[in-house]
Design an enzyme around this catalytic site. Structure first.
Site, PDB file in Angstrom:
ATOM      1  N   CYS A 116      40.272  42.177 -38.773  1.00 18.17           N
ATOM      2  CA  CYS A 116      39.109  43.037 -39.062  1.00 18.17           C
ATOM      3  C   CYS A 116      38.519  43.671 -37.667  1.00 18.17           C
ATOM      4  O   CYS A 116      37.760  44.839 -37.441  1.00 18.17           O
ATOM      5  CB  CYS A 116      38.198  42.696 -39.830  1.00 18.17           C
ATOM      6  SG  CYS A 116      38.754  42.327 -41.408  1.00 18.17           S
ATOM      7  N   HIS A 256      31.670  47.029 -39.140  1.00 19.72           N
ATOM      8  CA  HIS A 256      33.089  46.862 -39.903  1.00 19.72           C
ATOM      9  C   HIS A 256      32.212  46.419 -41.558  1.00 19.72           C
ATOM     10  O   HIS A 256      31.624  45.860 -41.611  1.00 19.72           O
ATOM     11  CB  HIS A 256      33.659  45.331 -39.423  1.00 19.72           C
ATOM     12  CG  HIS A 256      34.868  44.852 -40.466  1.00 19.72           C
ATOM     13  ND1 HIS A 256      35.693  45.720 -40.953  1.00 19.72           N
ATOM     14  CD2 HIS A 256      34.792  43.736 -40.922  1.00 19.72           C
ATOM     15  CE1 HIS A 256      36.500  44.992 -41.801  1.00 19.72           C
ATOM     16  NE2 HIS A 256      35.962  43.848 -41.945  1.00 19.72           N
ATOM     17  N   ASN A 286      37.100  46.639 -47.930  1.00 18.02           N
ATOM     18  CA  ASN A 286      37.300  46.508 -46.775  1.00 18.02           C
ATOM     19  C   ASN A 286      38.726  46.761 -46.504  1.00 18.02           C
ATOM     20  O   ASN A 286      39.469  46.012 -47.008  1.00 18.02           O
ATOM     21  CB  ASN A 286      37.092  44.734 -46.452  1.00 18.02           C
ATOM     22  CG  ASN A 286      37.233  44.315 -45.505  1.00 18.02           C
ATOM     23  OD1 ASN A 286      38.005  45.002 -44.319  1.00 18.02           O
ATOM     24  ND2 ASN A 286      37.110  43.167 -45.035  1.00 18.02           N
TER      25      ASN A 286
END
Ligand SMILES: CC(C)(COP(=O)(O)OP(=O)(O)OC[C@H]1O[C@@H](n2cnc3c(N)ncnc32)[C@H](O)[C@@H]1OP(=O)(O)O)[C@@H](O)C(=O)NCCC(=O)NCCS
Length: 332
Positions: A116, A256, A286
């Site tokens: 990520c 994020h 996500n």
């Protein structure tokens, strides 16, 4: 001598058409729209359907849009870096497949694997090629087809992730705009909490590994949450202190999109109010390396030249980091 900064001069993005809603997930695993919404902030995510389509398919779409928006000739691109943990293949690099797909025939390319945090790692790497004078036009792509490594029988992970890809163009800026600073950290002891066990050199694919469902994401959510909530906030505080900026000076936090609760905790720690937090987790979930460029893509028209941004990420590895940017342009 004036320092050359690398500035983002354009943003492109792509998300697939198929919308996987919380309601549909209710029919697949033992979960509820209410649980997913309150625990993560996610309402729906996009899924790339279609035989033989990988991350490069989305990357090519995002880069083509970026080239068109910025009137850039693909032959003028020097370097393409692609951050992803779902490459089309183990090798060659997805960046090369994207370069070929967009006609960037004079570029070189490579992938970055930092989960990520991948996009901000790649952004810092690309910036260094500009700052050193070696490259004049660098494209940084961040994207993942997370649906390719999700076990849709595991309610603890399948509700979180989605597919999508964003891309930015980096060019040199002599004004005081662009990527001003970045900080990154990693801690390999985090491997036990977030990983995909099979398919690498330690455990090549076998009938047993497939039967045991080891080609999917494994996550100990609560452990990851604790680590993320502390470290993402800490690194944001550090980069802001180092650059003498406070929450009041920052126009946008670009975090994020893993979990709304982690984002809220980070924002509150660094004194950033809700209206200055870029969020699209409700729509995309996500998308791993895709979240930050997709935020810039969604919010591009609202960002003004001179705005100060903090980009922040946390992910598998563990990896984490923050980038401080003074935005270089008003959207066309
Ligand atoms: C994954 C995550 C959303 C889970 O939320 P949580 O509040 O920590 O939930 P827990 O894992 O403690 O589980 C709480 C309960 O909900 C249950 N649960 C888990 N997923 C569920 C789901 N989709 N629907 C309903 N219940 C669920 C658990 O089984 C557990 O039940 P129990 O108390 O009976 O054992 C959260 O931990 C998280 O966001 N972690 C960080 C993710 C992250 O940042 N990853 C970084 C890489 S991007």
């Amino acid at each position: 001598m004036t320092r050359i900064h690398a500035a983002i001069t354009g943003v492109g993005g792509y998300v697939p058409d198929y919308v996987l809603t919380n309601k549909e997930l209710e029919t697949m695993v033992d979960t509820s729209d209410e649980w997913i919404t309150t625990r993560t902030g996610i309402k729906e995510r996009r899924i790339l359907k279609g035989e033989g389509l990988g991350t490069s398919y989305m990357g090519i779409k995002a880069v083509k849009e970026l080239l068109a928006k910025t009137s850039t000739d693909p032959g003028d691109i020097d370097l393409i870096i692609c951050a992803t943990v779902t490459p089309d293949m183990m090798f060659p690099a997805t960046a090369n497949i994207i370069a070929d797909g967009v006609g960037a025939s004079n570029s070189f390319g490579f992938d970055i694997s930092a989960a990520c945090s991948g996009f901000i790692y790649a952004l810092t790497t690309g910036a260094k090629f500009i700052e050193s004078g070696q490259c004049r036009r660098v494209i940084v792509v961040g994207g993942d087809k997370m649906s390719s490594i999700i076990n849709y029988q595991d309610r603890t992970t399948c509700i979180i992730f989605g597919d999508g890809c964003g891309a930015v163009l980096l060019e040199p800026a002599t004004e005081n705009v662009g990527i001003m600073d970045s900080m990154h950290q990693s801690d390999g002891s985090g491997v036990q909490y977030l990983n995909m066990k099979a398919g690498g050199s330690r455990m090549p694919a076998s009938h047993e590994s497939v039967d045991a469902r080891l080609h999917y994401i494994y996550q100990e959510g609560a452990a990851v949450f604790k680590f993320a909530v502390i470290n993402m906030a800490d690194i944001c505080a550090k980069i802001m202190e180092k650059n003498h900026v406070t929450g009041n000076d920052i126009a946008w936090l670009v975090p994020h999109q893993a979990n709304k609760r982690i984002i809220d905790a980070t924002a509150s720690r660094i004194g950033i109010t809700d209206e200055k937090i870029m969020m699209n987790i409700a729509s995309y979930g996500n998308t791993t390396a895709g979240t930050i460029p997709l935020l810039l893509w969604d919010f591009e028209k609202q960002i003004k030249k001179g705005d100060k941004l903090i980009l922040a990420a946390f992910g598998g590895g563990f990896t984490w980091g923050a980038v401080y940017i003074i935005w270089a342009y008003d959207a066309r």
